[in-house]
Every structure is written in C-alpha cells, then in structure tokens.
Design an enzyme around this catalytic site. Sequence first.
Site, mmCIF file in Angstrom:
data_model
loop_
_atom_site.group_PDB
_atom_site.id
_atom_site.type_symbol
_atom_site.label_atom_id
_atom_site.label_comp_id
_atom_site.label_asym_id
_atom_site.label_seq_id
_atom_site.Cartn_x
_atom_site.Cartn_y
_atom_site.Cartn_z
ATOM 1 N N THR A 144 0.568 -1.173 0.111
ATOM 2 C CA THR A 144 0.444 -0.288 -0.235
ATOM 3 C C THR A 144 0.327 1.125 -0.070
ATOM 4 O O THR A 144 1.741 1.308 0.486
ATOM 5 C CB THR A 144 -0.764 0.169 1.300
ATOM 6 O OG1 THR A 144 -2.207 -1.574 1.119
ATOM 7 C CG2 THR A 144 -1.196 1.286 0.712
ATOM 8 N N GLY A 145 0.380 2.431 -0.386
ATOM 9 C CA GLY A 145 1.206 3.533 -0.687
ATOM 10 C C GLY A 145 1.345 4.339 -2.271
ATOM 11 O O GLY A 145 1.529 3.721 -3.573
ATOM 12 N N SER A 146 2.305 5.350 -2.413
ATOM 13 C CA SER A 146 2.720 5.927 -3.155
ATOM 14 C C SER A 146 3.316 5.211 -4.635
ATOM 15 O O SER A 146 3.629 5.733 -5.530
ATOM 16 C CB SER A 146 2.462 7.483 -3.377
ATOM 17 O OG SER A 146 4.201 7.305 -2.560
ATOM 18 N N ASP A 176 6.060 -4.056 -0.835
ATOM 19 C CA ASP A 176 5.348 -2.851 0.129
ATOM 20 C C ASP A 176 6.326 -1.603 -0.317
ATOM 21 O O ASP A 176 7.490 -1.799 -0.270
ATOM 22 C CB ASP A 176 5.268 -3.653 0.956
ATOM 23 C CG ASP A 176 3.815 -2.789 2.005
ATOM 24 O OD1 ASP A 176 2.964 -1.424 1.133
ATOM 25 O OD2 ASP A 176 2.967 -3.176 2.515
ATOM 26 N N ALA A 203 8.033 1.200 2.528
ATOM 27 C CA ALA A 203 8.264 1.308 4.140
ATOM 28 C C ALA A 203 8.391 3.214 4.123
ATOM 29 O O ALA A 203 8.715 3.655 3.342
ATOM 30 C CB ALA A 203 9.347 1.109 4.221
ATOM 31 N N LYS A 205 6.843 0.925 8.917
ATOM 32 C CA LYS A 205 5.187 1.177 8.089
ATOM 33 C C LYS A 205 4.475 1.616 8.287
ATOM 34 O O LYS A 205 4.169 1.519 10.012
ATOM 35 C CB LYS A 205 4.926 -0.082 7.426
ATOM 36 C CG LYS A 205 6.708 -0.802 6.260
ATOM 37 C CD LYS A 205 6.296 -1.921 5.285
ATOM 38 C CE LYS A 205 4.755 -2.078 4.975
ATOM 39 N NZ LYS A 205 4.500 -1.446 4.102
ATOM 40 N N GLY A 248 0.596 5.467 5.755
ATOM 41 C CA GLY A 248 -1.282 5.268 4.771
ATOM 42 C C GLY A 248 -1.822 4.378 5.561
ATOM 43 O O GLY A 248 -2.304 4.209 5.368
ATOM 44 N N GLU A 293 -0.313 -5.128 6.208
ATOM 45 C CA GLU A 293 0.661 -5.307 6.041
ATOM 46 C C GLU A 293 1.903 -5.925 6.811
ATOM 47 O O GLU A 293 2.234 -6.702 5.936
ATOM 48 C CB GLU A 293 0.567 -4.271 5.604
ATOM 49 C CG GLU A 293 1.368 -2.533 4.908
ATOM 50 C CD GLU A 293 1.401 -1.442 4.673
ATOM 51 O OE1 GLU A 293 0.880 -0.869 3.615
ATOM 52 O OE2 GLU A 293 1.715 -1.103 5.558
HETATM 53 C C1 5RP Z 1 1.426 2.597 4.548
HETATM 54 C C2 5RP Z 1 2.809 1.661 4.448
HETATM 55 C C3 5RP Z 1 3.382 2.289 2.837
HETATM 56 O O1 5RP Z 1 3.781 1.309 2.701
HETATM 57 C C4 5RP Z 1 4.239 3.364 3.726
HETATM 58 O O2 5RP Z 1 3.751 4.495 4.486
HETATM 59 C C5 5RP Z 1 5.482 4.029 2.543
HETATM 60 O O3 5RP Z 1 4.279 4.770 1.859
HETATM 61 P P1 5RP Z 1 5.206 5.868 0.506
HETATM 62 O O4 5RP Z 1 5.612 4.973 -0.135
HETATM 63 O O5 5RP Z 1 3.627 6.836 0.017
HETATM 64 O O6 5RP Z 1 6.077 6.797 0.967
HETATM 65 O O7 5RP Z 1 2.961 1.458 5.278
HETATM 66 O O8 5RP Z 1 0.807 1.768 6.043
#
Ligand code: 5RP
Length: 227
Positions: free
Chosen positions: A25-27, A81, A83, A94, A97, A103
């Site tokens: 999850t996440g960008s 995933d 982080a 983590k 998000g 996760e």
């Molecule tokens: C969501 C997460 C995401 O993987 C982490 O926050 C990284 O997000 P991004 O790639 O948007 O920086 O742990 O719970």
Amino acid sequence: MDLKEMVGKEACKHIKSGMTVGLGTGSTAYHMVAEVGRMIKEENLTITGVTTSTQTLIQARELGIPLASIDEVDHIDVTIDGADEVDPNFLGIKGGGAALLYEKIVATYSDKVIWIVDESKMVPQLGEFPLPVEVIPYGSQQIFNILEKRGYHPSFRKTSDGEFLHTDSGNYIIDLHLAEIPDPHALAEELIHMTGVVEHGLFLDMTNIVIVGEKNGPKTIYNPTLV
Ligand code: 5RP
C-alpha cells in the site's frame, strides 16, 4: 523517471507466473501494482494478488488483477511494499498510510518480502518518522495516557476533517513522536504487550530485499541474515 515508479517497476522483476503476490500500500506500491496490471495485460503474466488495504484492493480490481483473500491462500511467494524508514539492518517503520496491520499480516505469511523506497527513506537509525500504533478504540485514551507518561509524545491520527482516522479494521492509530528509537526490538516487545494495542509499525527481521530508488538507478540490497 520518478524514483517511486522506478523501484515499483524494478521490484516486479521478482514476480514470475504462477506466484501468489502480496500487494503493498502507498504511493510507491501504487506503481508496482500498476506494473503488475500491465504485465498481466501485455505479457500474459498469471498471478494471484493478496492486497494489504482497501486502497490497493480498489486499484487491483480496476486493473483486473486476479485476487484472493489472505485466508484463501496457503502461502504468499513474495510481497512487495513500501516503507517509511529503513535502517542499515533492514529494520523499518511502516504505517504512514495506516495499513500496517494488514501489511504485517501479509508480510508474515510471505516467503519473501521486498521493500521499495526512494533514497530519502534510508536512515542510520529509526525514529524520526512517527511510529504508528494501531489500537482498538475502546480504552484507547487509556493507552494514549500511558504512552504520554512514558515520554513517547503520542498523537491520535485524525482525518482532514479532524475526525479520528479509522483503519480498514475500524481501529485508531496513535503516532509516537520519538525522534529516535535506540532499541527497536525492545520497543516492539513493550508495545505489543499493551492491552488494546493491535499492532505497531515496527517491521523487524522480516525483509529480504530492499530496492532503493537512487538518481543513477535502482539499487537492490539483500539482507544477509535472511537470504
Ligand atoms: C502504508 C505504508 C506505506 O507502505 C508507507 O507509508 C510508504 O508509503 P509511500 O510509498 O506512499 O511513501 O506503510 O501503511
């Protein structure tokens, strides 16, 4: 190319047909999921995805990625995933998000865990990024008070409307503003034993590979203790 897109695509080289793949999850994970969708359409990749959040579930469905729930699969071959912070020992934070619980469950049942990060996430010591702790709403103020007394500078995570943020499981998140975490294992042990805490964002000793997006290209680092 954007660093997040670069590592998202690079990580997909670890996916082979027939695999069950944990979709983070996440960008950053967004780009990996998009690439999986493309590989299914254009390269006849056949995989089963296990998503780690409603957000990723929606994206994966839109892309036509075949999915199974965590309880329908007997194992997961690889989970990819993002982080928030990664230290030199492959320990990480983590949950930025708010998807840390799913996760961590998906990572726990995965043969291999790959994190994809841009270089800004690599840190000498964990803790500058607020550490999320997922708590059951009932009694959460009591947990908050204890965390405050321990000097962990907690704050409830709120939505832009100022409401308590609810995770996919309907829980709250308390972020700890620690500045530094000298002993992540000891803190993880302490937090997980607090009644009402469901999970925390310390992901320790479970990551095999980190792919770091650097300006010159992706750098793949293998965890020598888990290879
Ligand atoms: C969501 C997460 C995401 O993987 C982490 O926050 C990284 O997000 P991004 O790639 O948007 O920086 O742990 O719970």
